[in-house]
Design an enzyme around this catalytic site. Structure first.
Site, short mmCIF file in Angstrom:
data_model
loop_
_atom_site.label_atom_id
_atom_site.label_comp_id
_atom_site.label_asym_id
_atom_site.label_seq_id
_atom_site.Cartn_x
_atom_site.Cartn_y
_atom_site.Cartn_z
N CYS A 189 -52.27 19.66 -21.64
CA CYS A 189 -53.27 18.75 -21.64
C CYS A 189 -53.88 18.79 -20.21
CB CYS A 189 -52.69 17.36 -21.94
SG CYS A 189 -51.62 17.09 -20.86
N ASP A 242 -52.63 17.44 -17.54
CA ASP A 242 -52.31 16.29 -16.74
C ASP A 242 -51.37 16.79 -15.63
OD1 ASP A 242 -53.72 14.73 -18.35
OD2 ASP A 242 -52.24 13.99 -19.61
N CYS A 280 -51.27 10.64 -19.90
CA CYS A 280 -51.14 9.73 -20.93
C CYS A 280 -50.20 8.55 -20.87
CB CYS A 280 -51.25 10.58 -22.41
SG CYS A 280 -49.58 11.05 -22.33
N CYS A 316 -45.11 15.73 -23.40
CA CYS A 316 -45.48 14.94 -22.33
C CYS A 316 -44.20 14.62 -21.52
CB CYS A 316 -46.20 13.67 -22.59
SG CYS A 316 -47.55 13.71 -23.62
#
Ligand code: FES
Length: 129
Positions: A33, A35, A63, A107
């Site tokens: 993503c 991040d 997130c 994540c």
């Protein structure tokens, strides 16, 4: 889609922020993503003279799951020896959060990898001394 625990930590994360002059700094990016997460550690000694994570903080630009897993890993790692802390896996983190949605498991890798990177950085710096 998130557990109560995830939402609670997302709203009130533990150990968020920066440590000035950390003993170790881990920076990891999530290729899925884009991040980014930073993990800062201060290393001290326990009674047996082993290196332990005395303090740990994180800055995460990601997130809900990334913030909750960062918070959880700092709680799990604090006070542990470096060897113990290195063994914390993304599944340990997800289990402590009462699970993560399958598409969000990547994540939680960020948190586990960030901690490992901070410990590796500490070891590298110490060797260089
Ligand atoms: Fe980027 Fe979760 S979507 S860390």
């Amino acid at each position: 889609m998130y557990s109560e625990k995830v939402m609670k930590l997302f709203r009130h994360p533990h150990n968020m922020g920066k440590i000035e002059n950390p003993d170790g700094l881990g920076k990891v990016g999530n290729p899925v993503c884009g991040d980014v997460m930073y993990i800062y550690i201060k290393v001290g000694k326990n009674k047996e003279g082993k290196d332990i994570i005395e303090d740990i903080k994180f800055e995460t630009f990601g997130c809900v799951a990334a913030i909750a897993t960062s918070s959880m890993i700092t709680d799990l790692a604090k006070g542990k020896t470096l060897e113990e802390a290195e063994k914390i896996t993304r599944d340990d983190v997800a289990d402590c959060l009462e699970g993560l949605p399958p598409i969000k498991m990547h994540c939680s890798n960020l948190a586990a990898d960030g901690l490992k990177a901070a410990i590796a950085d500490y070891r590298k710096k110490r060797q260089a001394k």
